[in-house]
Design a protein around this motif. Structure first.
Motif, PDB file in Angstrom:
ATOM      1  N   GLY A 127      -3.701 -61.899  43.181  1.00  0.00           N
ATOM      2  CA  GLY A 127      -3.649 -60.474  43.150  1.00  0.00           C
ATOM      3  C   GLY A 127      -2.790 -59.898  42.013  1.00  0.00           C
ATOM      4  O   GLY A 127      -2.254 -60.585  41.158  1.00  0.00           O
ATOM      5  N   CYS A 128      -2.792 -58.565  42.041  1.00  0.00           N
ATOM      6  CA  CYS A 128      -2.029 -57.836  41.025  1.00  0.00           C
ATOM      7  C   CYS A 128      -0.578 -58.306  40.979  1.00  0.00           C
ATOM      8  O   CYS A 128       0.054 -58.298  39.918  1.00  0.00           O
ATOM      9  CB  CYS A 128      -2.094 -56.332  41.297  1.00  0.00           C
ATOM     10  N   TRP A 174       2.420 -52.559  45.088  1.00  0.00           N
ATOM     11  CA  TRP A 174       2.185 -52.399  46.518  1.00  0.00           C
ATOM     12  C   TRP A 174       3.341 -51.720  47.221  1.00  0.00           C
ATOM     13  O   TRP A 174       4.193 -52.372  47.817  1.00  0.00           O
ATOM     14  CB  TRP A 174       1.843 -53.770  47.147  1.00  0.00           C
ATOM     15  N   TRP A 182     -12.958 -53.208  52.464  1.00  0.00           N
ATOM     16  CA  TRP A 182     -11.757 -52.423  52.108  1.00  0.00           C
ATOM     17  C   TRP A 182     -11.960 -51.019  52.667  1.00  0.00           C
ATOM     18  O   TRP A 182     -12.844 -50.285  52.218  1.00  0.00           O
ATOM     19  CB  TRP A 182     -11.597 -52.412  50.592  1.00  0.00           C
TER      20      TRP A 182
HETATM   21  O1  AHR Z   1      -6.505 -57.608  47.298  1.00  0.00           O
HETATM   22  C1  AHR Z   1      -5.874 -56.444  46.861  1.00  0.00           C
HETATM   23  C2  AHR Z   1      -5.941 -56.276  45.347  1.00  0.00           C
HETATM   24  O2  AHR Z   1      -7.252 -56.067  44.954  1.00  0.00           O
HETATM   25  C3  AHR Z   1      -5.500 -57.452  44.518  1.00  0.00           C
HETATM   26  O3  AHR Z   1      -4.130 -57.497  44.344  1.00  0.00           O
HETATM   27  C4  AHR Z   1      -6.182 -57.209  43.224  1.00  0.00           C
HETATM   28  O4  AHR Z   1      -6.436 -58.394  42.517  1.00  0.00           O
HETATM   29  C5  AHR Z   1      -7.430 -56.454  43.606  1.00  0.00           C
HETATM   30  O5  AHR Z   1      -7.626 -55.332  42.824  1.00  0.00           O
END
Ligand code: AHR
Length: 503
Positions: A70-71, A96, A310
């Motif tokens: 992830g980010c 986050w 999501w």
């Molecule tokens: O899963 C959440 C985020 O979604 C992750 O950090 C990123 O890679 C994607 O944009």
């Protein structure tokens, strides 16, 4: 009546267990609270890791876990997360919620988690704000057995033997939160960084992953592969310099500004969401077609290392924590995607649903010392029968269902595999939220000696809560008739069935 044909004589490929992989990021309550509570917690734990969560994930047969993002990965500096906890650096988790990250869960803790789970490890490196040296030293720290500055540092921190790193990704979403790069620029960085990911153990080669596209960005795939393949020249062992190319695609009922509720939705939204999830197949096919031109023998895997539903966060929770509930709709999303990955197992070698605990389409939710298994959990456990299996040729006739032309879906989705003992595993999903269907399975002449079946289903918005944790579970399904090589049953609305047949 819907006919399901299974050709036990036609083997189509190997289903890599990692197709059912998971993803854990330093995001919201995934790592902290969800997995790691610290050794002093009153919640039963082993080395700070929750016993209830580990037990549930082992039961589900978790094959591989991706970490730390992830980010988050592109602002993570691994040296901040080793050594005595009290002296570990604190940082801001800018992606986050801007919360303080105290780095109490670092490399040693992640590797210990993977050891407790008995699963493969997938480490995501930092390209966006890290250096080649930092990445190279991390790999040395984790995997080198001899005498070296990083191996010695690992020993000084209490770990004598190296760990196994099964997969290592060079950055995350480098087209977005990982650096906003164009593919030509990232291709050069990828080749440079991966050069210094050394394989210190020839028996346990690290599989290197390049950051691939988001959904339909075919230009990214084409450009990256072009750049990586054009200069391998005299070094054929550098096959595109990669073992895998990642793909990210999330299912949103609406759009990024208004995603839609996880639990409050109508029939129209049910079909819209499933239709949007099924778009994954188009992306797999089109990215695979580009990959086929460079790599016709499928040596490079398409690694769908972020996928799932999501939704808008649950009311009253931190918007940066991405906490959402999980219903039968999510069970269906999981089933149709896992069936799809099986069908594309020659190219799709790994997939990691986002995310493991308390974030997005999680298999587990926690609240203090309580833990619940979501409908998605029960699908992953059900589908674990396919891990390491051989995909068999199969098909089912379907009709298009839905309430709006744009969002019509097939009523059924299936895949079939054979395990190492020769047992046949059929997983069939009913995408209708109102109708049950009569199905006639035909094993084309193979007599069925014995069988058993189970089902995960319920009302389209059924879900488990901390007060009622067992609303959705995998249950025995015994309304099946078998006659020679034929299986007859009626699949209930909004449900997923697993049939295991011995022939
Ligand atoms: O899963 C959440 C985020 O979604 C992750 O950090 C990123 O890679 C994607 O944009």
């Amino acid at each position: 009546m819907y006919d399901l044909f299974i050709n036990t004589g036609k083997e189509l490929g190997h289903i890599n267990p990692e197709i059912q992989g998971h993803f854990s990021e330093h995001l919201g309550r995934c790592i902290y609270e969800g997995i790691y509570v610290g050794e002093d917690s009153t919640i039963p734990n082993t080395n700070g890791i929750r016993n209830d969560v580990v037990e549930a994930l082992k039961e589900m047969k978790i094959p591989v876990l991706r970490w730390p993002g992830g980010c988050f990965a592109d602002e993570y500096h691994w040296k901040d997360g080793i050594g005595p906890k009290e002296s570990r650096k604190k940082m801001i988790n800018t992606n986050w919620g801007g919360v303080t990250e105290d780095n109490s869960f670092g490399t040693h803790e992640f590797m210990n988690l993977a050891e407790q789970l008995g699963c493969k490890t997938y480490i995501n490196g930092n390209v966006g704000s890290g250096t080649v040296r930092e990445m190279s030293e991390w790999v040395e720290y984790m995997t080198f057995d001899g005498v070296s500055p990083m191996a010695d540092l690992r020993r000084a921190n209490g770990r004598e033997k190296p760990w196994t790193v099964d997969y290592f990704a060079v950055g995350n979403e480098t087209w977005g939160c990982g650096g906003n790069m164009v593919p030509e620029y990232y291709a050069n960085l990828y080749k440079q960084y991966q050069t210094f990911i050394k394989n210190y153990n020839s028996d346990k080669k690290i599989k290197k992953l390049a950051v691939g596209p988001s959904d339909k960005d075919y230009n990214w795939t084409e450009t990256l592969l072009h750049e990586c393949f054009r200069q391998q020249g005299t070094f054929p062992q550098n096959f595109g310099y990669m073992d895998g190319l990642t793909l990210h695609y999330y299912t949103l009922p609406y759009d990024w500004d208004h995603k839609g509720s996880a639990t409050k939705f109508n029939e129209k939204e049910w079909y819209m969401t499933l239709a949007k999830s099924l778009v994954m197949e188009e992306y797999i096919k089109k990215h695979s077609a580009i990959m086929d031109r460079y790599d016709p023998d499928c040596r490079i895997g398409l690694m769908i290392d972020e996928w799932g539903a999501w939704y808008d966060v649950e009311e009253g929770t931190n918007p940066g924590f991405l906490y959402q509930q999980n219903t039968i709709r999510d069970a269906l999303i999981a089933a149709i995607n896992l069936n799809m990955f099986n069908k594309h197992c020659n190219r799709v070698k790994m997939a990691n649903i986002a995310q493991l605990v308390n974030v997005l389409q999680a298999v587990i939710l926690t609240e203090g010392d309580k833990m619940i298994k979501t409908p998605t959990y029960h699908i992953f456990k059900m589908f674990s029968c396919h891990q390491d299996g051989t995909l068999l040729e199969s098909s089912v006739n379907t009709t298009r269902i839905g309430l709006e032309d744009e969002y019509m879906v097939p009523n059924l989705s299936e895949s079939v595999s054979k395990d190492s003992e020769g047992k046949i595993h059929i997983t069939l999903a009913n995408l209708s939220c109102t109708d049950a269907y009569e199905v006639a399975g035909n094993l084309m002449g193979e007599e069925i000696k014995s069988f058993k079946a189970s089902v995960v289903g319920g009302k389209m918005d059924a879900h488990n809560t901390f007060d009622e944790p067992s609303v959705v579970e995998e249950k025995v399904f015994d309304d099946i008739k078998v006659d020679g090589s034929k299986i007859m049953f009626k699949i209930p609305a909004s449900s997923v069935i697993h049939i295991e047949a011995v022939i």
